[in-house]
Design a protein around this motif. Sequence first.
Motif, short mmCIF file in Angstrom:
data_model
loop_
_atom_site.label_atom_id
_atom_site.label_comp_id
_atom_site.label_asym_id
_atom_site.label_seq_id
_atom_site.Cartn_x
_atom_site.Cartn_y
_atom_site.Cartn_z
N PHE A 80 -32.18 10.68 -13.32
CA PHE A 80 -31.18 10.02 -14.15
C PHE A 80 -30.19 11.08 -14.61
N ILE A 81 -28.92 10.84 -14.35
CA ILE A 81 -27.88 11.82 -14.69
C ILE A 81 -27.18 11.38 -15.98
N THR A 82 -27.03 12.32 -16.92
CA THR A 82 -26.32 11.98 -18.16
C THR A 82 -24.81 12.02 -17.94
N HIS A 83 -24.33 13.05 -17.25
CA HIS A 83 -22.90 13.20 -16.97
C HIS A 83 -22.72 14.32 -15.96
N CYS A 84 -21.53 14.34 -15.35
CA CYS A 84 -21.31 15.30 -14.27
C CYS A 84 -20.63 16.57 -14.79
N VAL A 102 -30.98 8.02 -7.49
CA VAL A 102 -30.24 8.79 -8.50
C VAL A 102 -29.39 7.80 -9.30
N TYR A 103 -29.53 7.86 -10.61
CA TYR A 103 -28.86 6.93 -11.52
C TYR A 103 -27.82 7.67 -12.33
N ALA A 104 -26.61 7.10 -12.38
CA ALA A 104 -25.53 7.71 -13.17
C ALA A 104 -24.50 6.64 -13.49
N ASN A 105 -23.63 6.91 -14.44
CA ASN A 105 -22.58 5.92 -14.73
C ASN A 105 -21.44 6.07 -13.72
N GLU A 106 -20.50 5.14 -13.75
CA GLU A 106 -19.44 5.09 -12.75
C GLU A 106 -18.58 6.36 -12.75
N ILE A 107 -18.29 6.87 -13.95
CA ILE A 107 -17.46 8.08 -14.06
C ILE A 107 -18.17 9.27 -13.43
N ALA A 108 -19.46 9.39 -13.69
CA ALA A 108 -20.22 10.51 -13.12
C ALA A 108 -20.28 10.37 -11.59
N TRP A 109 -20.46 9.15 -11.10
CA TRP A 109 -20.52 8.97 -9.64
C TRP A 109 -19.22 9.40 -8.96
N LYS A 110 -18.09 9.13 -9.61
CA LYS A 110 -16.81 9.51 -9.03
C LYS A 110 -16.77 11.03 -8.83
N ASP A 111 -17.19 11.76 -9.87
CA ASP A 111 -17.20 13.23 -9.77
C ASP A 111 -18.29 13.74 -8.84
N LEU A 112 -19.47 13.09 -8.87
CA LEU A 112 -20.57 13.53 -7.99
C LEU A 112 -20.18 13.39 -6.52
N ARG A 113 -19.50 12.28 -6.20
CA ARG A 113 -19.10 12.05 -4.81
C ARG A 113 -18.06 13.07 -4.34
N ARG A 114 -17.25 13.54 -5.28
CA ARG A 114 -16.24 14.55 -4.94
C ARG A 114 -16.90 15.93 -4.82
N VAL A 171 -22.65 15.57 0.92
CA VAL A 171 -23.83 14.70 0.93
C VAL A 171 -23.44 13.28 1.36
N PHE A 172 -22.27 12.85 0.89
CA PHE A 172 -21.87 11.46 1.10
C PHE A 172 -21.04 11.27 2.36
N GLU A 173 -20.33 12.34 2.77
CA GLU A 173 -19.50 12.26 3.98
C GLU A 173 -19.80 13.48 4.83
N PRO A 174 -21.01 13.51 5.42
CA PRO A 174 -21.38 14.73 6.18
C PRO A 174 -20.43 14.95 7.34
N THR A 175 -19.92 16.16 7.43
CA THR A 175 -18.95 16.46 8.47
C THR A 175 -19.39 17.61 9.36
#
Length: 253
Positions: free
Chosen positions: A71-75, A98-110, A115-119
């Motif tokens: 569980f993630i509190t914030h990014c 992995v659990y996080a709020n929408e704002i944290a997911w935006k930053d985690l994905r960046r 992890v999310f867009e393996p190249t």
Amino acid sequence: MKLTFLGTGTSTGVPSIACQCETCLSDDPRDKRLRVSILIEHKNTKILVDTSSDFRQQALRAKINRLDAVFITHCHVDHVFGLDDIRPLNFRHGAMGVYANEIAWKDLRRIFQYVFEPTHFGGGLPKLIPHTVVHNSPFSFGNDISVTPLEVIHGRLPVVAYRFNDFAYATDLKIIPPDSMDGLRDLEVLVLDCVRIKTHSTHLCLEEALAIIEDLKPKRAFLTHLNHDILYKRDALLLPDNVQFAVDEMTVD
Ligand SMILES: [Zn+2]
Ligand SMILES: [Zn+2]
């Protein structure tokens, strides 16, 4: 429910690099603080809150061999930069929620774009199953745990405090909005942010943390995210009977 403090220090950790202050030079193990994170164990369910920058060291120290979720509190860096180190647990047990709020997911994905867009070719990637948590929308998790995400404000950033049955973990905050305060009542144990004695722009200071505890009236409270202004032996004397500074590796039932 058993709680283990994996880390109780502010973003720099304590001791802080190159610092010669009394706390940073202290031999007292209660003044050694890795970056904040807790492990929760309840009826065979194991939950980690935040993959701190020290996660690898913490997992080895606490002999973590399995986790059911993170569980993630914030990014912010101190809370998430250990995310890549869930890989050895993935190798053994597969993908992890992995659990996080929408704002944290935006930053985690960046930040963790690889992890999310393996190249690239080769190299093991963390395997995670993203879940988005919403303020005041409780859900049940694992064996008999009710989880309630509650929004708290860290400067201007909405951060998630998590309530797990009658225990709650609320770090990195300056303000707890009224409906989140209501969600933090009738607790056995509250772990609360307290970065230092003096006031701070984005964290609770000691006086503010004690005022919130006075209002919420948990049976016991532990202060975490402590910086080097807090010397355990000297400053523990400032606390009321039901409040303690959290210490790395301390466990609470
Ligand atoms: Zn922090
Ligand atoms: Zn220092």
